[in-house]
Design an enzyme around this catalytic site. Structure first.
Site: not given
Length: 492
Positions: A207, A236-238, A241
């Site tokens: 991220d 960015t990860d969230v 997802g």
């Protein structure tokens, strides 16, 4: 040899759920999801909707945050998510502590827990944050017997989600082509750092690296020469997802029409580029390079965080966000969409909130364009006044203006405790307390969406490592003796 297992209901009939023994199903407390919110939709549509993904089975080969976020959202909607983890270790985030949930004394924990559950480390807060409503099994799929287990799961699954570097799973017999041969209706979702093609396809995705590489860090932080900073959470990860969750939902709808699965390619890099939104458009349309403005706005003033006097006994400042900006004039649309012209905001700020009634008519500040041109002078004047009183004092002044029908966009900069204590957070039931067999009652963030006034229930605690090995393997047709043999060999 792969067992012949009858096909489960297709998406057309996934509302017809099957009854399976769920020893890990927990009771939810302080979260009455069976009742609508007091302020939510009422009447015949006031009690939510049936879980739309009930009957959908998902094989979850993801770790850390982006993938687990996607599969958790699908689990919240009723999907049976089986999280496959590394034997003896599990998801990387299981070891990311402190903090972790304190373990119950062994004498107080569930008497049904097997001995192996007592030898595991505490449940990390990070893992608990993104793994509710799932089942966990441990499988060494580098072993042929372990690979056979995963293949059996794939044969009856609707979706597989993975976040390995491109090509890695194909070498292990779990790539898209191999899984598609096993189950042509399978939706195979890959989450990577940079996608399945291109010169960076083999690069691992982190991220914070992608935040820098895809522009987000360049626009986050105080103006140059201050250093760029990362966002305080792995945004960015969230976001990846969320994109993956939406893509899987779309693919399930598409499968209703075609009867075929597909390969979904999601990645952190393109997610973050898409997340640049208007900043990206400014560059693509006008060639305008972005700058860092801290919490300020490049073309609206005042629109930023201001320091306030700290309350007695507190070291450092408190802060408040104020947005009282440009010169939009009143229109029918402003009334229809419940917003007020923001030049009125500036007048209200200076006359009803702050004792600065001369500023709106000051020739340096009478329009937003002038306020932008004289940004530093105005900000210094506002900051000097705001530092004279506490955040609580100014919030009271803003509330008084709002009650008089002349509100100004504003909000406190809350710490995390203040966020969960916020009266709106309490009213909207943003947390759920559930029983964990190893840790007792734990609090989690509740699902963020309500349907007809009701949130989807949290029916399962985040699982302890390998909690559902026996249950899932039994469903696949393995006998108790076979399960014990697999455990003795380190396959599960």
């Amino acid at each position: 040899m792969i067992l012949s297992i009858p096909r489960r209901p297709s998406l057309r009939c996934f509302s017809q759920t099957t009854t399976v023994a769920r020893r890990s199903v927990i009771s939810a407390r302080r979260y009455n999801s069976s009742q609508p919110s007091a302020d939510g939709p009422q009447g015949s549509h006031g009690f939510g909707i049936p879980p739309p993904l009930a009957g959908i089975k998902i094989v979850d080969l993801t770790r850390v945050l982006a993938g687990p976020t996607a599969t958790m959202l699908l689990a919240d909607l009723g999907a049976d998510v089986i999280k496959i983890e590394q034997v003896g270790k599990g998801d990387d985030t299981r070891s990311w502590n402190p903090p972790s949930a304190p373990l119950l004394p062994q004498s107080s924990s569930s008497s049904s827990l097997p001995e192996r559950a007592h030898s595991l480390p505490p449940e990390s807060a990070y893992f608990l944050s993104s793994n509710r409503n799932k089942r966990s099994i441990t499988v060494n799929f580098k072993d042929p017997a372990g690979l056979e287990i995963v293949h059996k799961l794939i044969e009856q699954a609707d979706v597989l989600v993975e976040n390995y570097i491109p090509g890695k799973l194909a070498k292990l017999g779990l790539g898209w082509e191999q899984c598609h041969k096993i189950n042509q209706r399978l939706i195979y979702a890959s989450i990577t750092g940079y996608g399945q093609t291109g010169p960076y396809r083999q690069h691992a995705g982190y991220d914070v690296i992608v935040e820098g590489e895809a522009g987000l860090m360049h626009i986050t932080g105080e103006p140059y020469p201050a250093k760029p900073v990362k966002v305080g959470v792995a945004a960015t990860d969230v976001a990846t997802g969320l994109y993956t969750h939406g893509a899987i939902m779309a693919a399930l709808i598409g499968r209703q029409k075609t009867g075929k699965g597909c390969w979904i390619d999601c990645n952190l890099f393109e997610t973050q580029v898409a997340g640049l939104a208007n900043i990206a458009s400014n560059y693509l349309i006008a060639g305008q390079e972005a700058q860092r403005f801290g919490t300020a706005h490049p073309s609206v003033v005042p629109y930023q965080v201001f320091p306030c006097k700290a309350p007695d006994g507190q070291a450092g400042d408190d802060f408040i966000m104020i947005g009282a900006g440009n010169d939009n004039q009143a229109s029918d649309d402003s009334c229809r969409f419940n917003f007020r012209p923001t030049n009125i905001f500036f007048n209200t700020l200076c006359t009803l909130v702050l004792p600065l009634p001369s500023l709106p008519s000051d020739p340096r500040f009478s329009t937003n364009a002038l306020r932008v041109a004289n940004r530093n002078e105005l900000i210094n004047l506002l900051e000097r006044e705001l530092r004279k009183e506490t955040k609580a004092h100014w919030l009271g002044k803003f509330r008084t203006a709002t009650k008089a029908g002349k509100g100004v966009p504003h909000g406190p900069i809350n710490n995390i405790k203040e966020t969960f204590d916020h009266e709106q957070a309490v009213a909207r039931n943003v947390t759920v307390e559930i029983d964990h067999p190893r840790a007792g009652p734990i609090k989690l963030v509740a699902p963020a969406v309500s349907y007809n006034g009701k949130k989807m229930p949290v029916k399962r605690h985040p699982p302890w490592l390998g909690e559902h090995n026996d249950e899932v393997l039994t469903e696949l047709g393995y006998s108790a003796a076979q399960v014990e043999q697999l455990r003795a060999k380190g396959v599960v």
